[in-house]
Design a protein around this motif. Sequence first.
Motif, PDB file in Angstrom:
ATOM      1  N   GLY A   7       0.852  -1.194   0.000  1.00  0.00           N
ATOM      2  CA  GLY A   7       0.000   0.000   0.000  1.00  0.00           C
ATOM      3  C   GLY A   7       0.880   1.234   0.000  1.00  0.00           C
ATOM      4  N   GLY A  10      -0.322   4.744  -0.921  1.00  0.00           N
ATOM      5  CA  GLY A  10      -1.541   5.230  -0.277  1.00  0.00           C
ATOM      6  C   GLY A  10      -1.285   6.378   0.693  1.00  0.00           C
ATOM      7  N   SER A  12      -1.430   6.657   4.093  1.00  0.00           N
ATOM      8  CA  SER A  12      -0.596   6.506   5.291  1.00  0.00           C
ATOM      9  C   SER A  12       0.857   6.227   4.933  1.00  0.00           C
ATOM     10  N   ALA A  13       1.075   5.510   3.816  1.00  0.00           N
ATOM     11  CA  ALA A  13       2.452   5.136   3.486  1.00  0.00           C
ATOM     12  C   ALA A  13       3.240   6.284   2.861  1.00  0.00           C
ATOM     13  N   ASN A  31       2.060  -2.224  -4.783  1.00  0.00           N
ATOM     14  CA  ASN A  31       0.637  -1.961  -5.072  1.00  0.00           C
ATOM     15  C   ASN A  31       0.242  -2.820  -6.269  1.00  0.00           C
ATOM     16  N   ARG A  32      -1.008  -2.684  -6.726  1.00  0.00           N
ATOM     17  CA  ARG A  32      -1.481  -3.631  -7.729  1.00  0.00           C
ATOM     18  C   ARG A  32      -0.778  -3.493  -9.078  1.00  0.00           C
ATOM     19  N   PHE A  45       1.865  -6.361  -6.527  1.00  0.00           N
ATOM     20  CA  PHE A  45       1.379  -7.198  -5.423  1.00  0.00           C
ATOM     21  C   PHE A  45      -0.114  -6.982  -5.344  1.00  0.00           C
ATOM     22  N   LEU A  48      -5.590  -9.890  -3.479  1.00  0.00           N
ATOM     23  CA  LEU A  48      -6.624 -10.828  -3.933  1.00  0.00           C
ATOM     24  C   LEU A  48      -6.068 -11.896  -4.868  1.00  0.00           C
ATOM     25  N   VAL A  69      -0.724  -2.400   4.743  1.00  0.00           N
ATOM     26  CA  VAL A  69      -2.086  -1.868   4.657  1.00  0.00           C
ATOM     27  C   VAL A  69      -2.938  -2.970   4.024  1.00  0.00           C
ATOM     28  N   MET A  98      -1.262  -1.424   9.629  1.00  0.00           N
ATOM     29  CA  MET A  98      -2.231  -0.333   9.775  1.00  0.00           C
ATOM     30  C   MET A  98      -3.552  -0.915  10.257  1.00  0.00           C
ATOM     31  N   GLY A 100      -6.813   0.418  13.334  1.00  0.00           N
ATOM     32  CA  GLY A 100      -7.677   1.581  13.574  1.00  0.00           C
ATOM     33  C   GLY A 100      -7.923   1.753  15.062  1.00  0.00           C
ATOM     34  N   PRO A 129      -4.572   4.361  14.601  1.00  0.00           N
ATOM     35  CA  PRO A 129      -4.827   5.799  14.511  1.00  0.00           C
ATOM     36  C   PRO A 129      -6.310   6.127  14.496  1.00  0.00           C
ATOM     37  N   SER A 130      -6.625   7.348  14.901  1.00  0.00           N
ATOM     38  CA  SER A 130      -7.951   7.898  14.677  1.00  0.00           C
ATOM     39  C   SER A 130      -8.069   8.249  13.188  1.00  0.00           C
ATOM     40  N   TRP A 131      -9.082   9.001  12.826  1.00  0.00           N
ATOM     41  CA  TRP A 131      -9.353   9.311  11.414  1.00  0.00           C
ATOM     42  C   TRP A 131      -8.247  10.236  10.846  1.00  0.00           C
TER      43      TRP A 131
HETATM   44  N1  LIG Z   1      -8.841   6.960   6.489  1.00  0.00           N
HETATM   45  C1  LIG Z   1      -8.904   6.944   7.790  1.00  0.00           C
HETATM   46  O1  LIG Z   1      -9.377   7.895   8.440  1.00  0.00           O
HETATM   47  C2  LIG Z   1      -8.376   5.759   8.535  1.00  0.00           C
HETATM   48  C3  LIG Z   1      -8.277   5.822   9.933  1.00  0.00           C
HETATM   49  C4  LIG Z   1      -7.762   4.728  10.639  1.00  0.00           C
HETATM   50  C5  LIG Z   1      -7.371   3.581   9.934  1.00  0.00           C
HETATM   51  N2  LIG Z   1      -7.497   3.544   8.575  1.00  0.00           N
HETATM   52  C6  LIG Z   1      -7.101   2.319   7.868  1.00  0.00           C
HETATM   53  O2  LIG Z   1      -6.110   2.628   6.936  1.00  0.00           O
HETATM   54  C7  LIG Z   1      -6.151   1.664   5.896  1.00  0.00           C
HETATM   55  C8  LIG Z   1      -6.022   2.388   4.580  1.00  0.00           C
HETATM   56  O3  LIG Z   1      -4.724   2.940   4.536  1.00  0.00           O
HETATM   57  P1  LIG Z   1      -4.357   4.120   3.573  1.00  0.00           P
HETATM   58  O4  LIG Z   1      -5.380   5.209   3.761  1.00  0.00           O
HETATM   59  O5  LIG Z   1      -2.938   4.410   3.720  1.00  0.00           O
HETATM   60  O6  LIG Z   1      -4.652   3.432   2.157  1.00  0.00           O
HETATM   61  P2  LIG Z   1      -5.145   4.116   0.821  1.00  0.00           P
HETATM   62  O7  LIG Z   1      -4.777   5.567   0.758  1.00  0.00           O
HETATM   63  O8  LIG Z   1      -6.568   3.701   0.613  1.00  0.00           O
HETATM   64  O9  LIG Z   1      -4.239   3.367  -0.234  1.00  0.00           O
HETATM   65  C9  LIG Z   1      -4.321   1.974  -0.432  1.00  0.00           C
HETATM   66  C10 LIG Z   1      -2.972   1.474  -0.947  1.00  0.00           C
HETATM   67  O10 LIG Z   1      -3.052   0.056  -1.131  1.00  0.00           O
HETATM   68  C11 LIG Z   1      -2.942  -0.235  -2.550  1.00  0.00           C
HETATM   69  N3  LIG Z   1      -3.926  -1.274  -2.821  1.00  0.00           N
HETATM   70  C12 LIG Z   1      -5.270  -1.154  -2.965  1.00  0.00           C
HETATM   71  N4  LIG Z   1      -5.806  -2.365  -3.193  1.00  0.00           N
HETATM   72  C13 LIG Z   1      -4.785  -3.259  -3.195  1.00  0.00           C
HETATM   73  C14 LIG Z   1      -4.708  -4.672  -3.385  1.00  0.00           C
HETATM   74  N5  LIG Z   1      -5.787  -5.430  -3.633  1.00  0.00           N
HETATM   75  N6  LIG Z   1      -3.493  -5.262  -3.297  1.00  0.00           N
HETATM   76  C15 LIG Z   1      -2.380  -4.533  -3.076  1.00  0.00           C
HETATM   77  N7  LIG Z   1      -2.381  -3.196  -2.889  1.00  0.00           N
HETATM   78  C16 LIG Z   1      -3.585  -2.574  -2.948  1.00  0.00           C
HETATM   79  C17 LIG Z   1      -3.218   1.067  -3.263  1.00  0.00           C
HETATM   80  O11 LIG Z   1      -2.575   1.136  -4.507  1.00  0.00           O
HETATM   81  P3  LIG Z   1      -3.310   0.630  -5.859  1.00  0.00           P
HETATM   82  O12 LIG Z   1      -4.743   1.081  -5.766  1.00  0.00           O
HETATM   83  O13 LIG Z   1      -2.521   1.341  -6.925  1.00  0.00           O
HETATM   84  O14 LIG Z   1      -3.152  -0.851  -5.895  1.00  0.00           O
HETATM   85  C18 LIG Z   1      -2.584   2.062  -2.282  1.00  0.00           C
HETATM   86  O15 LIG Z   1      -1.185   2.055  -2.400  1.00  0.00           O
HETATM   87  C19 LIG Z   1      -7.458   0.911   6.047  1.00  0.00           C
HETATM   88  O16 LIG Z   1      -7.165  -0.360   6.588  1.00  0.00           O
HETATM   89  C20 LIG Z   1      -8.233   1.747   7.038  1.00  0.00           C
HETATM   90  O17 LIG Z   1      -9.101   0.976   7.833  1.00  0.00           O
HETATM   91  C21 LIG Z   1      -7.975   4.601   7.863  1.00  0.00           C
END
Ligand SMILES: NC(=O)c1ccc[n+]([C@@H]2O[C@H](COP(=O)([O-])OP(=O)(O)OC[C@H]3O[C@@H](n4cnc5c(N)ncnc54)[C@H](OP(=O)(O)O)[C@@H]3O)[C@@H](O)[C@H]2O)c1
Length: 279
Positions: A7, A10, A12-13, A31-32, A45, A48, A69, A98, A100, A129-131
């Motif tokens: 991830g 994304g 967080s990363a 990532n995909r 990677f 699924l 992630v 990661m 929540g 983390p929180s939101w």
């Molecule tokens: N947003 C919030 O407020 C919040 C708060 C607390 C916890 N979280 C947790 O944070 C996590 C999301 O983290 P994030 O916000 O850093 O992620 P993100 O911005 O949604 O990015 C997702 C990353 O994973 C990759 N990805 C998506 N589908 C994939 C797959 N099937 N296989 C491999 N890579 C894949 C994406 O790249 P590609 O699409 O190019 O593959 C991207 O690099 C969730 O688990 C969420 O519950 C979020």
Amino acid sequence: MTILVIGGTGKSATPLVRLLHQANHPIVLANRSGTVPAPYTGTRFDWLDPSTYPLPFSTHPDIDRVYLVAPSLIDPYPQVKAFIDYARARGVRRFVVMSGSPLEKGQPPMGRVHEYLDGLGVEYCALRPSWFFDNFATQYADRIRTEDEIVSAAGDGKLGYVSTEDIADVAFKALVDDVIEHDNPIIVGPELVSYDQIADMLTEVLGRKITHRRLDEAELKQVMLGRGMPEEYAQMMVAIDGYVAGGGEGKQFERANVVGKRKIRDFFEANKDVWRKVD
Ligand SMILES: NC(=O)c1ccc[n+]([C@@H]2O[C@H](COP(=O)([O-])OP(=O)(O)OC[C@H]3O[C@@H](n4cnc5c(N)ncnc54)[C@H](OP(=O)(O)O)[C@@H]3O)[C@@H](O)[C@H]2O)c1
């Protein structure tokens, strides 16, 4: 000694890979597509598709730590467990996951991963983390630009909105320190804020009225479905707003292990252009 960042492109990363790169730690971003911005190295990677799990190791056999992630599924545990087992067999000795703020060990979805890692006795840290501030620049941005509003079913519930840079500071240490400081840290921003307060801040920063429109859970679900979210996932997101409305995040704020430094108002100031009015 390479760190695999799943991830890696994304929210967080992104600040995490910046820190790791600046400190000269070898990293590979997954990532995909395997396509990542310069100056980073990417690998394909897909959670699924288990046939892709070996790909990062084929180009970087010295991967020994993983930032993870999980896929956005109602229950990502089967995929995450399968990958953890595979990665351990390939020599990975530390996982930073990661998760929540609401999720205790054992609690689905990601709490099951904390529990599994705990049982394995490997080095790990489940970030709670929180939101994220970034939600306002991603999933909430269109509505702010076009309708001048934030919608929620969170009522007067408050959240410790946190910067992904503050989260990255914790993740960085968990990945590179000799000894991990916290195993399941709740990470919050410095302020507990309601959506009414956030709307007021955006109003001041953007110079136009932004409103927090209070929806009930059924109305919010319709909004989520309208964004193309699958039914079950929309239901889960709505339940989360109910948890915020009930004071759940206020309680987590009180017991946080890490309080970030960055303020949400500064995030709004620095990214003003994201919410420029669209008629
Ligand atoms: N947003 C919030 O407020 C919040 C708060 C607390 C916890 N979280 C947790 O944070 C996590 C999301 O983290 P994030 O916000 O850093 O992620 P993100 O911005 O949604 O990015 C997702 C990353 O994973 C990759 N990805 C998506 N589908 C994939 C797959 N099937 N296989 C491999 N890579 C894949 C994406 O790249 P590609 O699409 O190019 O593959 C991207 O690099 C969730 O688990 C969420 O519950 C979020």
